[in-house]
Design a protein around this motif. Structure first.
Motif, PDB file in Angstrom:
ATOM      1  N   LEU A 221      -1.009  -2.941  10.613  1.00  0.00           N
ATOM      2  CA  LEU A 221      -1.729  -1.678  10.743  1.00  0.00           C
ATOM      3  C   LEU A 221      -1.519  -0.895   9.450  1.00  0.00           C
ATOM      4  O   LEU A 221      -0.390  -0.573   9.089  1.00  0.00           O
ATOM      5  N   VAL A 222      -2.632  -0.658   8.762  1.00  0.00           N
ATOM      6  CA  VAL A 222      -2.553   0.051   7.487  1.00  0.00           C
ATOM      7  C   VAL A 222      -3.117   1.451   7.647  1.00  0.00           C
ATOM      8  O   VAL A 222      -4.200   1.629   8.199  1.00  0.00           O
ATOM      9  N   GLY A 223      -2.373   2.440   7.212  1.00  0.00           N
ATOM     10  CA  GLY A 223      -2.841   3.823   7.244  1.00  0.00           C
ATOM     11  C   GLY A 223      -3.442   4.179   5.899  1.00  0.00           C
ATOM     12  O   GLY A 223      -2.784   4.066   4.871  1.00  0.00           O
ATOM     13  N   LEU A 224      -4.724   4.555   5.917  1.00  0.00           N
ATOM     14  CA  LEU A 224      -5.403   4.966   4.680  1.00  0.00           C
ATOM     15  C   LEU A 224      -5.398   6.485   4.665  1.00  0.00           C
ATOM     16  O   LEU A 224      -5.969   7.121   5.542  1.00  0.00           O
ATOM     17  N   LEU A 225      -4.732   7.032   3.666  1.00  0.00           N
ATOM     18  CA  LEU A 225      -4.336   8.431   3.724  1.00  0.00           C
ATOM     19  C   LEU A 225      -4.771   9.162   2.467  1.00  0.00           C
ATOM     20  O   LEU A 225      -4.652   8.640   1.357  1.00  0.00           O
ATOM     21  N   GLY A 226      -5.271  10.374   2.637  1.00  0.00           N
ATOM     22  CA  GLY A 226      -5.646  11.168   1.472  1.00  0.00           C
ATOM     23  C   GLY A 226      -6.387  12.410   1.911  1.00  0.00           C
ATOM     24  O   GLY A 226      -6.835  12.489   3.062  1.00  0.00           O
ATOM     25  N   PRO A 227      -6.547  13.372   1.007  1.00  0.00           N
ATOM     26  CA  PRO A 227      -7.224  14.608   1.394  1.00  0.00           C
ATOM     27  C   PRO A 227      -8.713  14.367   1.639  1.00  0.00           C
ATOM     28  O   PRO A 227      -9.252  13.335   1.248  1.00  0.00           O
TER      29      PRO A 227
ATOM     30  N   THR B  40      -5.736  -7.008  12.805  1.00  0.00           N
ATOM     31  CA  THR B  40      -5.557  -6.292  11.535  1.00  0.00           C
ATOM     32  C   THR B  40      -6.358  -4.988  11.605  1.00  0.00           C
ATOM     33  O   THR B  40      -7.564  -5.001  11.874  1.00  0.00           O
ATOM     34  N   THR B  41      -5.666  -3.876  11.400  1.00  0.00           N
ATOM     35  CA  THR B  41      -6.269  -2.570  11.681  1.00  0.00           C
ATOM     36  C   THR B  41      -6.111  -1.636  10.490  1.00  0.00           C
ATOM     37  O   THR B  41      -5.048  -1.584   9.878  1.00  0.00           O
ATOM     38  N   ILE B  42      -7.179  -0.917  10.182  1.00  0.00           N
ATOM     39  CA  ILE B  42      -7.078   0.148   9.176  1.00  0.00           C
ATOM     40  C   ILE B  42      -7.350   1.468   9.867  1.00  0.00           C
ATOM     41  O   ILE B  42      -8.358   1.633  10.557  1.00  0.00           O
ATOM     42  N   PHE B  43      -6.434   2.369   9.694  1.00  0.00           N
ATOM     43  CA  PHE B  43      -6.450   3.647  10.393  1.00  0.00           C
ATOM     44  C   PHE B  43      -6.554   4.740   9.333  1.00  0.00           C
ATOM     45  O   PHE B  43      -5.671   4.871   8.495  1.00  0.00           O
ATOM     46  N   VAL B  44      -7.658   5.477   9.359  1.00  0.00           N
ATOM     47  CA  VAL B  44      -7.877   6.511   8.347  1.00  0.00           C
ATOM     48  C   VAL B  44      -7.434   7.874   8.866  1.00  0.00           C
ATOM     49  O   VAL B  44      -7.742   8.234   9.995  1.00  0.00           O
ATOM     50  N   THR B  45      -6.721   8.599   8.057  1.00  0.00           N
ATOM     51  CA  THR B  45      -6.333   9.946   8.445  1.00  0.00           C
ATOM     52  C   THR B  45      -6.045  10.790   7.203  1.00  0.00           C
ATOM     53  O   THR B  45      -5.746  10.252   6.142  1.00  0.00           O
ATOM     54  N   HIS B  46      -6.177  12.118   7.347  1.00  0.00           N
ATOM     55  CA  HIS B  46      -5.743  13.000   6.261  1.00  0.00           C
ATOM     56  C   HIS B  46      -4.365  13.559   6.589  1.00  0.00           C
ATOM     57  O   HIS B  46      -3.808  14.328   5.832  1.00  0.00           O
ATOM     58  N   ASP B  47      -3.828  13.148   7.766  1.00  0.00           N
ATOM     59  CA  ASP B  47      -2.574  13.707   8.264  1.00  0.00           C
ATOM     60  C   ASP B  47      -1.432  12.747   7.925  1.00  0.00           C
ATOM     61  O   ASP B  47      -1.312  11.670   8.501  1.00  0.00           O
ATOM     62  N   GLN B  48      -0.614  13.131   6.973  1.00  0.00           N
ATOM     63  CA  GLN B  48       0.423  12.228   6.487  1.00  0.00           C
ATOM     64  C   GLN B  48       1.428  11.855   7.572  1.00  0.00           C
ATOM     65  O   GLN B  48       1.919  10.740   7.637  1.00  0.00           O
ATOM     66  N   ASP B  49       1.684  12.807   8.465  1.00  0.00           N
ATOM     67  CA  ASP B  49       2.606  12.581   9.552  1.00  0.00           C
ATOM     68  C   ASP B  49       2.126  11.439  10.447  1.00  0.00           C
ATOM     69  O   ASP B  49       2.886  10.533  10.809  1.00  0.00           O
ATOM     70  N   GLU B  50       0.834  11.488  10.747  1.00  0.00           N
ATOM     71  CA  GLU B  50       0.207  10.482  11.577  1.00  0.00           C
ATOM     72  C   GLU B  50       0.303   9.110  10.909  1.00  0.00           C
ATOM     73  O   GLU B  50       0.729   8.136  11.530  1.00  0.00           O
ATOM     74  N   ALA B  51      -0.065   9.057   9.643  1.00  0.00           N
ATOM     75  CA  ALA B  51      -0.060   7.781   8.920  1.00  0.00           C
ATOM     76  C   ALA B  51       1.357   7.238   8.801  1.00  0.00           C
ATOM     77  O   ALA B  51       1.610   6.053   9.014  1.00  0.00           O
TER      78      ALA B  51
END
Ligand code: ADP
Ligand code: MG
Length: 399
Positions: A69-75, A228-239
């Motif tokens: 599970l990959v967290g894709l993170l950014g503003p 295989t999962t990509i999870f997009v978020t702007h919330d760093q805590d979540e990622a």
């Protein structure tokens, strides 16, 4: 829509149909390879008024290991959704390729890629009940993928059970809470047994408690199915909390990839250091001079092998130790009790933030009094960044 159960998922090439629960056992897990993936959007307007192209995704190269599970993170606006849309095929890249395992899927339509996608706004069909919503992707399967009514029913029940909405199958979306609607959307994405699951800010519309609960749920489902999962978020805590790996993006460019803790402990640049962590990292203007790291007039650390230069000094909130002989003096505003810990709020002329937040345990601040507070620093919680490039400057401390 086409289903990939028979032709692609099986390692042994057989035509068996599988159940979600057997996914991990029976299916070939997919790695996702992005190779120089780039997406430019043309600028609007004409002549002098024409704005430049927007490069939403800029030369993104990375291999996502299978089953993670990959967290894709950014503003907001950094290119996260565009990246997902390229992977699922809703948008065509300007350059670069996407592979699922060895297969180049770049020319394939979204239907042929076998991707399950969940959007922020659920996008359920309001006139269909939960069961019909989940079953929808199975209805139009053709040829060897075509399922009988019983098979569809079993698949829907299993997907619904996995996200724990098995008792809501007769309801319409309007009769569900936000969290339940999002579960339906996840079940609908899973029912086709996707090779890859993509989630675009799936928790943004949920309230704080439900967000926490649902993110754990997503982690559980991912672990169970190993898709295989990509999870997009702007919330760093979540990622940080649910990802095996995080990818931090800014302005279409990947800034850093790694395990959440590793990225937190070793940020590659100022942007990543600032983006990760609550409370955020404390930033100061400082300089290195003859092996001394100076903030204001005070030498806060003694360094080896760092040339003289102006720097940004980042100090994590947990990097401060209350100490009467500490070398770093700040102006005390107030202590704030945050459950087990105490956050000491203080100020300093060189601070880039209005206040400094340092987290210490409750006992150590019993004797806190007066206008000033002195700290010693934990060197591994202190980061230096070049003033011009904002990249990290590695250092060792001298005794
Ligand atoms: P995020 O999901 O990280 O918020 P997006 O991927 O939606 O970011 O957008 C990245 C950049 O690309 C933004 O600057 C956005 O304005 C631009 N962009 C996205 N979609 C389009 C489009 N269809 N046309 C033009 N520009 C777009
Ligand atoms: Mg987005």
């Amino acid at each position: 829509m086409r289903c990939h159960t028979a032709t692609i998922l099986f390692t042994d090439g057989s035509n068996r149909r599988i159940r979600l629960a057997d996914f991990r056992k029976d299916c070939k897990l997919m790695k996702i390879v992005l190779s120089h993936l780039t997406k430019k959007f043309p600028g609007r307007g004409r002549g002098n008024k024409k704005k430049g192209d927007v490069t939403a995704v800029n030369d993104f190269t990375f291999e996502i290991p299978d089953g993670t599970l990959v967290g894709l993170l950014g503003p907001s606006g950094c290119g996260k959704s565009t990246t997902l849309n390229l992977i699922c095929g809703l948008q065509k890249p300007t350059g670069g390729q996407i592979f699922f395992d060895e297969e180049d899927v770049t020319p394939l339509t979204p239907q042929k890629r076998g991707v399950g996608m969940v959007f922020q706004n659920y996008a359920l069909y309001p006139h269909l009940n939960v069961e019909q919503n989940i079953r929808f992707p199975l209805e139009n399967l053709k040829g060897t993928d075509k399922l009988s009514k019983e098979e569809m029913r079993a698949r829907v029940e299993e997907a619904a059970g996995l996200v724990q909405i098995g008792d809501l199958l007769d309801r319409k979306p309007a009769e569900l809470s936000g969290g339940q609607q999002q579960r339906v959307a996840i079940a609908r994405a899973l029912v086709k047994l996707p090779r890859v699951l993509l989630l675009d800010e799936p928790l943004s519309n949920l309230d704080a408690r439900l967000r926490l609960q649902t993110r754990e749920e997503i982690r559980r489902i991912q672990k169970k199915t190993a898709i295989t999962t990509i999870f997009v978020t702007h919330d760093q805590d979540e990622a940080m909390s649910i990802s095996d790996l995080i990818v931090v993006m800014k302005d279409g460019l990947v800034q850093q990839i790694g395990k959440p803790q590793e990225v937190y402990d070793n940020p590659a640049n100022l942007f990543v250091a600032k983006f990760l962590g609550t409370p955020p990292i404390n930033l100061f203007e400082g300089k290195v001079e003859n092996g001394s790291l100076l903030i204001g007039e005070e030498t806060v650390l003694t360094l080896k092998n760092v040339p003289d230069q102006p720097v940004y000094v980042g100090i994590r909130p947990e990097g401060f130790i209350l100490s009467e002989n500490g070398s770093f003096t700040c102006r005390l505003s107030r202590p704030e009790v945050m459950g087990r810990d105490v956050s000491i709020v203080s100020t300093h002329p060189a601070s880039q933030n209005p206040v400094i937040r340092s987290i210490v345990d409750a006992e150590s601040c019993e004797h806190l009094s007066g206008d000033t507070v002195r700290f010693a620093l934990k060197p591994q919680k202190v980061f230096l960044f070049a003033k011009d490039t904002e990249t990290r400057i590695p250092f060792e401390t001298a005794k």
